[in-house]
Design a protein around this motif. Structure first.
Motif, PDB file in Angstrom:
ATOM      1  N   UNK A  39       0.704  -1.122  -0.010  1.00  0.00           N
ATOM      2  CA  UNK A  39      -0.086   0.092  -0.134  1.00  0.00           C
ATOM      3  C   UNK A  39       0.849   1.086  -0.023  1.00  0.00           C
ATOM      4  N   UNK A  40       0.303   2.513  -0.278  1.00  0.00           N
ATOM      5  CA  UNK A  40       0.975   3.641  -0.039  1.00  0.00           C
ATOM      6  C   UNK A  40       1.430   4.143  -1.338  1.00  0.00           C
ATOM      7  N   UNK A  41       1.773   5.450  -1.326  1.00  0.00           N
ATOM      8  CA  UNK A  41       2.231   5.953  -2.661  1.00  0.00           C
ATOM      9  C   UNK A  41       3.905   5.602  -2.848  1.00  0.00           C
ATOM     10  N   UNK A  42       4.518   5.130  -1.865  1.00  0.00           N
ATOM     11  CA  UNK A  42       5.757   4.403  -2.016  1.00  0.00           C
ATOM     12  C   UNK A  42       5.962   2.994  -1.711  1.00  0.00           C
ATOM     13  N   UNK A  43       4.858   2.382  -1.619  1.00  0.00           N
ATOM     14  CA  UNK A  43       4.632   0.983  -1.432  1.00  0.00           C
ATOM     15  C   UNK A  43       5.042   0.635  -0.020  1.00  0.00           C
ATOM     16  N   UNK A  44       5.008   1.466   1.056  1.00  0.00           N
ATOM     17  CA  UNK A  44       5.158   0.860   2.441  1.00  0.00           C
ATOM     18  C   UNK A  44       4.131   1.604   3.335  1.00  0.00           C
ATOM     19  N   UNK A  45       3.007   1.724   2.671  1.00  0.00           N
ATOM     20  CA  UNK A  45       1.752   2.117   3.750  1.00  0.00           C
ATOM     21  C   UNK A  45       1.528   3.563   3.695  1.00  0.00           C
ATOM     22  N   UNK A  46       0.520   3.997   4.186  1.00  0.00           N
ATOM     23  CA  UNK A  46      -0.620   3.329   4.958  1.00  0.00           C
ATOM     24  C   UNK A  46      -1.367   2.529   4.316  1.00  0.00           C
ATOM     25  N   UNK A  47      -2.409   1.641   4.767  1.00  0.00           N
ATOM     26  CA  UNK A  47      -3.211   0.904   4.225  1.00  0.00           C
ATOM     27  C   UNK A  47      -4.885   1.359   4.660  1.00  0.00           C
ATOM     28  N   UNK A  48      -5.740   0.934   4.121  1.00  0.00           N
ATOM     29  CA  UNK A  48      -7.182   1.118   4.340  1.00  0.00           C
ATOM     30  C   UNK A  48      -7.239   1.139   5.695  1.00  0.00           C
ATOM     31  N   UNK A  49      -6.866  -0.146   6.387  1.00  0.00           N
ATOM     32  CA  UNK A  49      -7.153  -0.499   7.869  1.00  0.00           C
ATOM     33  C   UNK A  49      -6.452   0.416   8.773  1.00  0.00           C
ATOM     34  N   UNK A  50      -5.513   1.287   8.431  1.00  0.00           N
ATOM     35  CA  UNK A  50      -5.062   2.394   9.179  1.00  0.00           C
ATOM     36  C   UNK A  50      -5.981   3.458   9.425  1.00  0.00           C
ATOM     37  N   UNK A  52      10.645   0.374   7.543  1.00  0.00           N
ATOM     38  CA  UNK A  52      10.090  -0.827   7.741  1.00  0.00           C
ATOM     39  C   UNK A  52       8.709  -0.611   8.700  1.00  0.00           C
ATOM     40  N   UNK A  53       8.266   0.511   9.360  1.00  0.00           N
ATOM     41  CA  UNK A  53       7.422   0.721  10.054  1.00  0.00           C
ATOM     42  C   UNK A  53       6.111   0.772   9.458  1.00  0.00           C
ATOM     43  N   UNK A  54       6.073   0.932   8.248  1.00  0.00           N
ATOM     44  CA  UNK A  54       4.873   1.050   7.336  1.00  0.00           C
ATOM     45  C   UNK A  54       3.738   2.254   7.641  1.00  0.00           C
ATOM     46  N   UNK A  55       4.485   3.309   8.316  1.00  0.00           N
ATOM     47  CA  UNK A  55       3.651   4.449   8.502  1.00  0.00           C
ATOM     48  C   UNK A  55       2.455   4.321   9.363  1.00  0.00           C
ATOM     49  N   UNK A  56       2.504   3.422  10.044  1.00  0.00           N
ATOM     50  CA  UNK A  56       1.478   3.111  11.209  1.00  0.00           C
ATOM     51  C   UNK A  56       1.248   4.374  12.309  1.00  0.00           C
ATOM     52  N   UNK A  57      -0.052   4.472  12.385  1.00  0.00           N
ATOM     53  CA  UNK A  57      -0.311   5.927  13.331  1.00  0.00           C
ATOM     54  C   UNK A  57       0.286   5.466  14.769  1.00  0.00           C
ATOM     55  N   UNK A  58       0.452   4.392  15.329  1.00  0.00           N
ATOM     56  CA  UNK A  58       0.963   4.176  16.509  1.00  0.00           C
ATOM     57  C   UNK A  58       2.459   4.402  16.590  1.00  0.00           C
ATOM     58  N   UNK A  59       3.010   4.695  15.401  1.00  0.00           N
ATOM     59  CA  UNK A  59       4.561   4.902  15.604  1.00  0.00           C
ATOM     60  C   UNK A  59       4.705   6.663  15.825  1.00  0.00           C
ATOM     61  N   UNK A  60       3.797   7.574  15.878  1.00  0.00           N
ATOM     62  CA  UNK A  60       3.767   8.686  16.223  1.00  0.00           C
ATOM     63  C   UNK A  60       4.715   8.971  17.569  1.00  0.00           C
ATOM     64  N   UNK A  61       5.393   9.823  17.431  1.00  0.00           N
ATOM     65  CA  UNK A  61       6.280  10.226  18.581  1.00  0.00           C
ATOM     66  C   UNK A  61       6.807  11.631  18.836  1.00  0.00           C
ATOM     67  N   UNK A  62       7.411  12.226  19.823  1.00  0.00           N
ATOM     68  CA  UNK A  62       7.747  13.385  19.743  1.00  0.00           C
ATOM     69  C   UNK A  62       8.789  13.380  20.597  1.00  0.00           C
TER      70      UNK A  62
END
Length: 510
Positions: free
Chosen positions: A201-212, A475-485
């Motif tokens: 999925x994703x414009x670069x092939x590493x997410x996100x996907x619809x389930x995100x 490799x983290x596939x742009x998942x929302x849970x990877x957000x950090x600060x």
């Protein structure tokens, strides 16, 4: 990144994360959203442009144990060398993931390709790097935990094994523990390549996907109440106005986790506050860095991964490290609001933050680490007091904006401005009482609220159009849970004491 029990999620928070999976499937329940609790191949089926497709069961990514999480004690004289080697581990995983993403056809033809050509060689590189970490530590008289040598081996994850969407709720808390014992699954995973020679999925092939993504109007209210204020509570607030990075101060470094390493973050950051933050910055340069804050005594560094909209467009870093070369693509969005506020403790007075204190909140690697240190909050204007999401991006209704919120650790060990894993010197207060763990002192809690104007993505037939996503390790596939600060406290003119006094006196200062 950290594993110490003082900062592991409470049972309530653990249950809350599992509940978010139920919400994604239309169930009810509460998820954690408490500020006192708690980072390319062209083929027949490549999806580019402005659409992403739900992933199938093919190998989605590479899962490697996070060595830095286990490093709780590194002698000061070894820290630069160890940080450099930890950055090498990240670079090795990035290179292996890029090879995984660019060899889908070969994987489809040879079920052993991933193990023989990618995972096996990666283990050898990681083993040598971990041994260099051992040498760096022992050379200066430090003690090396031999168990770290067992973290060299990596495995693969299918799309349904990641923290995508809410489809694996029961597995999320166990992901980290599974990394060491699912090696036997690799051949089975790679054997599925025949029907999955495609990107994830994703414009670069590493997410996100619809389930995100989830329509926020269809999520049941899930925001928990705050702890009851005790008599000694510090009830004030201090707001610092530092802009939204309209001047586009960006880089892909991370001076906290990878000092001295260019592109140590492997993704792009927005910076407000201190204006001279890069991999080679020091405490001395912070004091000379200038600031975007209206209060010229606030030289603190506030930085976070950028958000991009994947609408087929390209930005300035399309062909750069940390950008398009590592799967971070699309138009970079500048927040329309960036509110930075320090708040008090519901249980006690606070002490001033020490100069140069470093804090990282959230985990950029939750897709493979699991959610133990996740601290992402996604919502929409008009819904913030009702719904907060960790594992999915919200699809906001027309007229509503996307909101990212961070609530940093608010307890400090009273001694250290940093720690080997960048976590154990700070902690979260108890989510029910607001009380800091034994041996920790309450400090003003840094909270940040970022607002973005984003055309709502749409999902049709398992595809999401005009997706948006936070930058991250490829490799983290742009998942929302990877957000950090990330935050480094740098103040002059007694500002740190003024913030603490304002909070302790119950005032609302700016």
């Amino acid at each position: 990144m950290g594993r110490n029990t003082r900062k592991r999620r409470t049972p309530l928070a653990t249950k809350a994360i599992a509940a978010s999976a139920a919400l994604a499937l239309g169930g009810g329940g509460l998820i954690w959203a408490n500020f006192y609790a708690s980072a390319h191949e062209s083929n027949n089926q490549t999806w580019g442009g402005n659409q992403t497709k739900a992933a199938t069961a093919q190998v989605a990514t590479i899962s490697c144990p996070d060595v830095q999480q286990k490093l709780t004690s590194v002698p000061y004289r070894a820290r630069q060398g160890v940080a450099t080697e930890l950055a090498n581990l990240d670079r090795q995983v990035t290179e292996a993931y890029n090879r995984l993403a660019s060899t889908r056809d070969a994987q489809a033809k040879d079920p052993s390709f991933v193990q023989n050509a990618i995972v096996g060689p990666l283990k050898e590189k990681r083993s040598a790097t971990i041994d260099r970490i051992r040498i760096d530590i022992q050379r200066v008289g430090g003690t090396f935990n031999s168990a770290l040598s067992q973290l060299a081996a990596c495995t693969t994850q299918a799309a349904n094994q990641t923290t995508a969407g809410g489809n694996n709720g029961g597995q999320q808390q166990n992901t980290g523990g599974q990394q060491q014992n699912n090696g036997g699954q690799q051949q089975g995973n790679t054997g599925q390549q025949g029907n999955a020679g495609q990107n994830i999925g994703g414009q670069a092939g590493n997410g996100p996907v619809a389930a995100d993504f989830v329509d926020i109007t269809k999520v049941a209210p899930n925001v928990q109440g705050k702890p009851r204020r005790q008599q000694s509570a510090s009830t004030g607030t201090f707001t610092t106005r530092c802009g939204v990075n309209a001047n586009k101060n960006h880089n892909t470094d991370n001076v906290i986790v990878a000092p001295g390493v260019t592109n140590g973050a492997h993704h792009l950051h927005d910076y407000v506050g201190n204006q001279k933050v890069n991999a080679f910055s020091s405490n001395q340069t912070f004091l000379q860095g200038g600031t975007s804050c209206q209060n010229r005594n606030d030289l603190s560094a506030y930085y976070w991964p950028v958000v991009r909209v994947q609408d087929g467009s390209q930005d300035f870093d399309q062909n750069a490290d940390g950008g398009g070369k590592e799967g971070n693509v699309g138009k970079i969005l500048t927040p329309v609001q960036a509110q930075i506020k320090y708040v008090g403790s519901p249980a006690s007075k606070v002490v001033a933050m020490p100069q140069f204190l470093r804090i990282i909140t959230g985990d950029a690697k939750t897709t493979t680490n699991g959610l133990a240190n996740a601290n992402a909050h996604w919502s929409c204007t008009g819904f913030e007091n009702k719904v907060q999401l960790t594992q999915q991006y919200p699809i906001c209704p027309q007229g509503s904006n996307v909101v990212r919120t961070f609530a940093f650790q608010s307890c400090w060990d009273g001694q250290n401005i940093d720690s080997a894993n960048h976590r154990t010197h700070v902690a979260f207060a108890d989510p029910a009482s607001g009380v800091c763990p034994n041996g920790f002192k309450a400090i003003p809690q840094l909270t940040m609220r970022l607002v973005y104007q984003i055309n709502p993505p749409t999902i049709q037939n398992g595809q999401v159009k005009n997706a948006y996503a936070v930058d991250g390790f490829p490799e983290q596939l742009h998942k929302p849970a990877t957000d950090h600060d990330d935050f480094i406290s740098v103040t002059t003119g007694g500002l740190a004491n003024r913030i603490a006094n304002c909070v302790n006196n119950g005032q609302n200062c700016a």
